[in-house]
Design an enzyme around this catalytic site. Structure first.
Site, PDB file in Angstrom:
ATOM      1  N   ASP A 141     -23.395 -13.306  23.588  1.00  0.00           N
ATOM      2  CA  ASP A 141     -23.076 -15.502  23.864  1.00  0.00           C
ATOM      3  C   ASP A 141     -24.273 -15.647  24.729  1.00  0.00           C
ATOM      4  O   ASP A 141     -23.507 -16.017  25.987  1.00  0.00           O
ATOM      5  CB  ASP A 141     -21.790 -15.239  24.093  1.00  0.00           C
TER       6      ASP A 141
ATOM      7  N   HIS B 234     -14.132 -18.197  20.912  1.00  0.00           N
ATOM      8  CA  HIS B 234     -12.762 -17.389  22.043  1.00  0.00           C
ATOM      9  C   HIS B 234     -12.192 -17.506  20.599  1.00  0.00           C
ATOM     10  O   HIS B 234     -10.763 -16.525  20.643  1.00  0.00           O
ATOM     11  CB  HIS B 234     -12.645 -18.297  23.351  1.00  0.00           C
TER      12      HIS B 234
END
Ligand SMILES: C[S@@+](CC[C@H](N)C(=O)[O-])C[C@H]1O[C@@H](n2cnc3c(N)ncnc32)[C@H](O)[C@@H]1O
Length: 272
Positions: free
Chosen positions: A155, A18
Site C-alpha cells: 500500500d 480495508h
C-alpha cells in the site's frame, strides 16, 4: 518522503482497501493452517480521527463516518471491526484482529515516528514484528516465510510518478520468492492513462491469475484529483471476485455522490 497517513486515515480509499483486506484475510483464515502476512507500507497502525491532522483534511467525513452512519450489511464485518477497535484501524491493526494463535504479521514502515508508534501498538504481541525499513526491500529480503500460506499487502503512498512500475517490480520479485501467496496492491486513479499502462505492464509480467477491483467516484479525467482507486489481487481466494464486487458496490453506494462516471467493478487482467 512527505506523505503522512494521519491526514488521510478513514478516507474513501482507506475504507475500500480495508474492507477488501478484511475479506482477503477472512478467506485465508478459513483454513486451519497458520498464515503469514507482510504489510510492506504499514503506517502507524491506528489513528485518532479527532486529532489535528485528521480534522485539518476532514477526509473521514466523506469516508468512514459516512459508512458508519448508514451501514450496509455487506460491510458489517469491516465496520464491526472499526467500531470494536475504537481508534480508526489501519491495515496492520485490522490484520491483527483477524489473526489466530499461530499466524504471523511482519510490518515495514519507513517513517520513523510512525514505525515507533506501530511498535508501541504491538509491543505485547509476539506474533507481530515491526521493521523500520523499506517495504520494497522486504519483498526480497523477508520472503519466503516459513509458513506455506500468506498475504502480501502493498500500500505505497504514490508520491512518486514511477510508483506504478515499482509496484509491478515488487510483485514480480515477491512472485519469484513466494509465488502462491495472495498479493494485494493498492493504486490511485486520477486519470486512466497511467492505470492502463500499469495494467498492461502487469499483464506482460508473466504473473498469472490477476484481478483488479476498482472504485470510481467520478469520471477519472482530472489528473490533479483522486477520482478513485483500485486493488490488484494476485491469486485471489475462491469467490473473492463476487465478494469484492459486492463490497466495492456497497462502498460506492455509501460514499459516491451523484457524479457522472461513478462505477465499481472487478476485472480479470490475467487468467489462472
Ligand atoms: C498509504 S500509507 C499506508 C497505510 C496503511 N497501509 C494502512 O492501510 O493503514 C503509506 C505508508 O508508507 C510509508 N512509506 C513510504 N515509503 C515507504 C517504503 N519504501 N517502505 C515502507 N514504508 C514506506 C509512509 O510513511 C506511509 O506511512
Amino acid at each position: 518522503m512527505n506523505y503522512r497517513h494521519a491526514y488521510h486515515a478513514g478516507n474513501f480509499a482507506d475504507c475500500f482497501k480495508h474492507a477488501l483486506l478484511v475479506e482477503l484475510l477472512d478467506s485465508i483464515a478459513r483454513k486451519p493452517k497458520p498464515f503469514f502476512v507482510l504489510d510492506t507500507h504499514a503506517g502507524a497502525g491506528r489513528y485518532d480521527l479527532d486529532d489535528e491532522a485528521a480534522r485539518r483534511t476532514a477526509e473521514a467525513n466523506s469516508g468512514i463516518f459516512r459508512l458508519l452512519e448508514r451501514p450496509s450489511p455487506i460491510l458489517e464485518r469491516y465496520l464491526g471491526l472499526v467500531r470494536n477497535i475504537g481508534l480508526y484501524p489501519g491495515s496492520p491493526v485490522l490484520t491483527r484482529a483477524v489473526m489466530r494463535h499461530g499466524d504471523r504479521l511482519v510490518c515495514c514502515e519507513l517513517q520513523g515516528d510512525d514505525a515507533a508508534t506501530l511498535r508501541g501498538v504491538f509491543r505485547h504481541d509476539p506474533r507481530v514484528e515491526v521493521h523500520e525499513r523499506s517495504g520494497w526491500e522486504a519483498l526480497n529480503a523477508l520472503l519466503p516465510p516459513r509458513e506455506k500460506r500468506g498475504l502480501l499487502f502493498v500500500d505505497p503512498p504514490f508520491e512518486a510518478t514511477e510508483e506504478f512500475s515499482t509496484l509491478v517490480d515488487g510483485f514480480r520479485c515477491a512472485h519469484a520468492r513466494f509465488g502462491h501467496a495472495v498479493s494485494a496492491g493498492w493504486y490511485p486513479i486520477k486519470h486512466m492513462a497511467p492505470v492502463r499502462r500499469f495494467h498492461a505492464e502487469l499483464a506482460s509480467s508473466g504473473i498469472r491469475d490477476v484481478v483488479t477491483v476498482e472504485l470510481h467516484l467520478r469520471e477519472p479525467t482530472n489528473a490533479g484529483r483522486l477520482n478513485g482507486c483500485g486493488l490488484i489481487v494476485i491469486n485471489p481466494p475462491y469467490q473473492f471476485e463476487d465478494q469484492a464486487l459486492s463490497i466495492a458496490t456497497a462502498i460506492l453506494e455509501g460514499l459516491g455522490d451523484d457524479e457522472a462516471g461513478k462505477a465499481a467493478f472487478v476485472a480479470r487482467l490475467v487468467d489462472e
